[in-house]
Design a protein around this motif. Sequence first.
Motif, PDB file in Angstrom:
ATOM      1  N   ALA A  57      19.615  51.374  24.781  1.00  0.00           N
ATOM      2  CA  ALA A  57      19.250  52.673  24.217  1.00  0.00           C
ATOM      3  C   ALA A  57      20.075  52.989  22.977  1.00  0.00           C
ATOM      4  CB  ALA A  57      19.434  53.764  25.263  1.00  0.00           C
ATOM      5  N   ILE A  58      21.344  52.671  23.007  1.00  0.00           N
ATOM      6  CA  ILE A  58      22.209  52.935  21.850  1.00  0.00           C
ATOM      7  C   ILE A  58      21.754  52.094  20.664  1.00  0.00           C
ATOM      8  CG2 ILE A  58      24.553  52.694  20.944  1.00  0.00           C
ATOM      9  CD1 ILE A  58      25.539  53.389  23.803  1.00  0.00           C
TER      10      ILE A  58
ATOM     11  N   THR B 249      30.053  52.605  41.252  1.00  0.00           N
ATOM     12  CA  THR B 249      30.781  51.803  40.273  1.00  0.00           C
ATOM     13  C   THR B 249      29.863  51.296  39.172  1.00  0.00           C
ATOM     14  OG1 THR B 249      32.364  51.166  41.984  1.00  0.00           O
ATOM     15  CG2 THR B 249      32.319  49.827  39.986  1.00  0.00           C
ATOM     16  N   ALA B 250      28.615  50.991  39.511  1.00  0.00           N
ATOM     17  CA  ALA B 250      27.656  50.597  38.483  1.00  0.00           C
ATOM     18  C   ALA B 250      27.428  51.740  37.496  1.00  0.00           C
ATOM     19  CB  ALA B 250      26.334  50.176  39.123  1.00  0.00           C
ATOM     20  N   ILE B 251      27.233  52.950  38.041  1.00  0.00           N
ATOM     21  CA  ILE B 251      26.922  54.106  37.205  1.00  0.00           C
ATOM     22  C   ILE B 251      28.142  54.619  36.452  1.00  0.00           C
ATOM     23  CG2 ILE B 251      26.189  56.529  37.276  1.00  0.00           C
ATOM     24  CD1 ILE B 251      24.367  55.732  39.652  1.00  0.00           C
ATOM     25  N   ASN B 252      29.270  54.728  37.148  1.00  0.00           N
ATOM     26  CA  ASN B 252      30.481  55.308  36.553  1.00  0.00           C
ATOM     27  C   ASN B 252      31.390  54.286  35.897  1.00  0.00           C
ATOM     28  OD1 ASN B 252      29.638  57.781  37.531  1.00  0.00           O
ATOM     29  ND2 ASN B 252      30.987  57.763  39.308  1.00  0.00           N
ATOM     30  N   GLY B 253      31.212  53.010  36.258  1.00  0.00           N
ATOM     31  CA  GLY B 253      32.085  51.963  35.731  1.00  0.00           C
ATOM     32  C   GLY B 253      31.404  51.041  34.750  1.00  0.00           C
ATOM     33  N   ALA B 254      30.393  50.326  35.215  1.00  0.00           N
ATOM     34  CA  ALA B 254      29.737  49.321  34.374  1.00  0.00           C
ATOM     35  C   ALA B 254      28.943  49.947  33.230  1.00  0.00           C
ATOM     36  CB  ALA B 254      28.838  48.430  35.231  1.00  0.00           C
ATOM     37  N   ALA B 255      28.224  51.023  33.513  1.00  0.00           N
ATOM     38  CA  ALA B 255      27.397  51.633  32.468  1.00  0.00           C
ATOM     39  C   ALA B 255      28.222  52.146  31.285  1.00  0.00           C
ATOM     40  CB  ALA B 255      26.539  52.753  33.064  1.00  0.00           C
ATOM     41  N   PRO B 256      29.302  52.919  31.509  1.00  0.00           N
ATOM     42  CA  PRO B 256      30.113  53.338  30.365  1.00  0.00           C
ATOM     43  C   PRO B 256      30.709  52.162  29.592  1.00  0.00           C
ATOM     44  CG  PRO B 256      30.600  54.694  32.267  1.00  0.00           C
ATOM     45  CD  PRO B 256      29.747  53.571  32.756  1.00  0.00           C
ATOM     46  N   ALA B 257      31.060  51.091  30.307  1.00  0.00           N
ATOM     47  CA  ALA B 257      31.596  49.910  29.621  1.00  0.00           C
ATOM     48  C   ALA B 257      30.551  49.299  28.699  1.00  0.00           C
ATOM     49  CB  ALA B 257      32.068  48.886  30.654  1.00  0.00           C
TER      50      ALA B 257
ATOM     51  N   MET C 151      28.018  50.960  27.360  1.00  0.00           N
ATOM     52  CA  MET C 151      27.879  51.905  26.245  1.00  0.00           C
ATOM     53  C   MET C 151      28.951  51.639  25.189  1.00  0.00           C
ATOM     54  SD  MET C 151      27.395  55.534  28.222  1.00  0.00           S
ATOM     55  CE  MET C 151      26.347  55.705  29.661  1.00  0.00           C
ATOM     56  N   ALA C 152      30.169  51.444  25.663  1.00  0.00           N
ATOM     57  CA  ALA C 152      31.297  51.249  24.743  1.00  0.00           C
ATOM     58  C   ALA C 152      31.135  49.981  23.922  1.00  0.00           C
ATOM     59  CB  ALA C 152      32.596  51.211  25.535  1.00  0.00           C
ATOM     60  N   LEU C 153      30.664  48.913  24.536  1.00  0.00           N
ATOM     61  CA  LEU C 153      30.448  47.664  23.798  1.00  0.00           C
ATOM     62  C   LEU C 153      29.390  47.847  22.717  1.00  0.00           C
ATOM     63  CD1 LEU C 153      30.575  45.110  26.755  1.00  0.00           C
ATOM     64  CD2 LEU C 153      32.247  45.331  24.888  1.00  0.00           C
ATOM     65  N   ALA C 154      28.336  48.597  23.047  1.00  0.00           N
ATOM     66  CA  ALA C 154      27.298  48.861  22.052  1.00  0.00           C
ATOM     67  C   ALA C 154      27.849  49.720  20.912  1.00  0.00           C
ATOM     68  CB  ALA C 154      26.106  49.545  22.713  1.00  0.00           C
ATOM     69  N   CYS C 155      28.657  50.723  21.256  1.00  0.00           N
ATOM     70  CA  CYS C 155      29.263  51.572  20.232  1.00  0.00           C
ATOM     71  C   CYS C 155      30.203  50.767  19.337  1.00  0.00           C
ATOM     72  CB  CYS C 155      30.016  52.732  20.884  1.00  0.00           C
ATOM     73  SG  CYS C 155      28.943  54.004  21.609  1.00  0.00           S
TER      74      CYS C 155
ATOM     75  N   LEU D 119      28.204  48.809  16.813  1.00  0.00           N
ATOM     76  CA  LEU D 119      27.620  49.632  15.758  1.00  0.00           C
ATOM     77  C   LEU D 119      28.654  50.471  15.015  1.00  0.00           C
ATOM     78  CD1 LEU D 119      24.421  50.895  17.642  1.00  0.00           C
ATOM     79  CD2 LEU D 119      24.565  49.086  15.911  1.00  0.00           C
ATOM     80  N   ASN D 120      29.919  50.374  15.447  1.00  0.00           N
ATOM     81  CA  ASN D 120      31.019  51.111  14.830  1.00  0.00           C
ATOM     82  C   ASN D 120      30.774  52.625  14.864  1.00  0.00           C
ATOM     83  OD1 ASN D 120      33.551  51.315  13.587  1.00  0.00           O
ATOM     84  ND2 ASN D 120      32.654  51.325  11.537  1.00  0.00           N
ATOM     85  N   ILE D 121      30.415  53.121  16.047  1.00  0.00           N
ATOM     86  CA  ILE D 121      30.222  54.559  16.231  1.00  0.00           C
ATOM     87  C   ILE D 121      31.094  55.023  17.394  1.00  0.00           C
ATOM     88  CG2 ILE D 121      27.898  54.610  15.271  1.00  0.00           C
ATOM     89  CD1 ILE D 121      26.799  54.519  18.114  1.00  0.00           C
ATOM     90  N   PRO D 122      31.500  56.288  17.401  1.00  0.00           N
ATOM     91  CA  PRO D 122      32.407  56.767  18.450  1.00  0.00           C
ATOM     92  C   PRO D 122      31.685  57.142  19.743  1.00  0.00           C
ATOM     93  CG  PRO D 122      32.037  58.498  16.861  1.00  0.00           C
ATOM     94  CD  PRO D 122      31.333  57.284  16.329  1.00  0.00           C
ATOM     95  N   LEU D 123      32.425  57.032  20.848  1.00  0.00           N
ATOM     96  CA  LEU D 123      31.940  57.400  22.171  1.00  0.00           C
ATOM     97  C   LEU D 123      32.870  58.444  22.770  1.00  0.00           C
ATOM     98  CD1 LEU D 123      30.272  56.956  24.826  1.00  0.00           C
ATOM     99  CD2 LEU D 123      31.897  55.116  25.364  1.00  0.00           C
ATOM    100  N   VAL D 124      32.293  59.545  23.234  1.00  0.00           N
ATOM    101  CA  VAL D 124      33.036  60.543  24.009  1.00  0.00           C
ATOM    102  C   VAL D 124      32.562  60.408  25.445  1.00  0.00           C
ATOM    103  CG1 VAL D 124      33.556  62.977  24.376  1.00  0.00           C
ATOM    104  CG2 VAL D 124      33.225  62.099  22.043  1.00  0.00           C
ATOM    105  N   HIS D 125      33.492  60.174  26.349  1.00  0.00           N
ATOM    106  CA  HIS D 125      33.159  59.915  27.750  1.00  0.00           C
ATOM    107  C   HIS D 125      33.846  60.945  28.629  1.00  0.00           C
ATOM    108  CE1 HIS D 125      32.484  57.739  31.494  1.00  0.00           C
ATOM    109  NE2 HIS D 125      33.777  57.757  31.739  1.00  0.00           N
ATOM    110  N   ILE D 126      33.062  61.641  29.468  1.00  0.00           N
ATOM    111  CA  ILE D 126      33.622  62.648  30.362  1.00  0.00           C
ATOM    112  C   ILE D 126      34.136  61.971  31.634  1.00  0.00           C
ATOM    113  CG2 ILE D 126      33.240  64.832  31.527  1.00  0.00           C
ATOM    114  CD1 ILE D 126      32.818  64.905  28.483  1.00  0.00           C
ATOM    115  N   SER D 127      35.427  62.124  31.898  1.00  0.00           N
ATOM    116  CA  SER D 127      36.017  61.537  33.101  1.00  0.00           C
ATOM    117  C   SER D 127      36.594  62.647  33.977  1.00  0.00           C
ATOM    118  CB  SER D 127      37.076  60.486  32.745  1.00  0.00           C
ATOM    119  OG  SER D 127      37.419  59.724  33.891  1.00  0.00           O
ATOM    120  N   THR D 128      37.514  62.301  34.854  1.00  0.00           N
ATOM    121  CA  THR D 128      37.880  63.221  35.938  1.00  0.00           C
ATOM    122  C   THR D 128      39.348  63.173  36.313  1.00  0.00           C
ATOM    123  OG1 THR D 128      37.445  63.687  38.289  1.00  0.00           O
ATOM    124  CG2 THR D 128      37.215  61.429  37.590  1.00  0.00           C
TER     125      THR D 128
END
Length: 289
Positions: free
Chosen positions: A47-48, A76-84, A86-90, A93-102
């Motif tokens: 998607a990115i 872990t797939a949703i909260n772990g693998a998916a953000p990872a 996203m980050a690789l895609a960012c 493309l050299n774009i920033p990622l803001v990730h909400i954690s806890t």
Amino acid sequence: MSDLLVFGRTGQVARELQHLAAVPALDLLALGRDAADLAQPGACAAAIHAHRPRAVINAAAYTAVDRAEEEEPLATAINGAAPAEMALACAALNIPLVHISTDYVFPGTSHSPWAPGDRAAPINAYGRSKWAGEEGIRASGCTHAILRTSWVFSAHGANFVKTMLRLSDTRDQISVVDDQIGGPTPARAIAAAGLSIAQQLQDAPKKTGTYHFSGAPDVSWCDFARAIFRLTGRPTRVQAILTSAYSTPAARPLNSRLECNTTTSVFGLARPDWHAGLKECLTELGVFT
């Protein structure tokens, strides 16, 4: 091309992001599960690459803390693998990622507010899954801000405020734990912070890092409940109990205080006043007196 791509469409922070973006007419595209299922992490990266935004905010997550004890691989797939992913895609493309954690990445054993650099040691499956996502983002090399927050509430979705209101419809007294301390955080404040941080990272990628953002002042769940009933004029009594008297499948940290000074100094974002946010939330729900 969108200015901002948001993962999540119906969650608390995602809904507030869409609300805030409508005011300055920001070109924001929010993707729901139908467009990007985080249980299929590769879909997020695709998607990115397809939308090629100027920045990404991940406001989607598996948040069923107790159910995660039985569904840790899915969490872990949703909260772990998916953000990872996203980050690789960012990064590509050299774009920033803001990730909400806890705050749940911490064990909750300290009596001082947790600083961003303190050692993580999650005590439940949800916390472990969120920590995995953080580690994946940091390893990707992308420009990012991991924004840890706590006790999120809004007029939307499932949260403590709405639970207390629902219970008070049929109960004269509610028992609430008094030894878990943290900062209730309005989802709208998190969304506003995310928008600001995403813009600042575009201009200053050296601000990459892990940050904390929670409401002030710190309070127990018990006293937060009392504030809810005081502002709504409900006569419901709140009985203070210990966490040990309220059994749940997932252990909860007793100390969820977050030290947010770095977020203020780097991004100019002060801790939001949860009292004001609570009044706004209750007004939106039509129960503020």
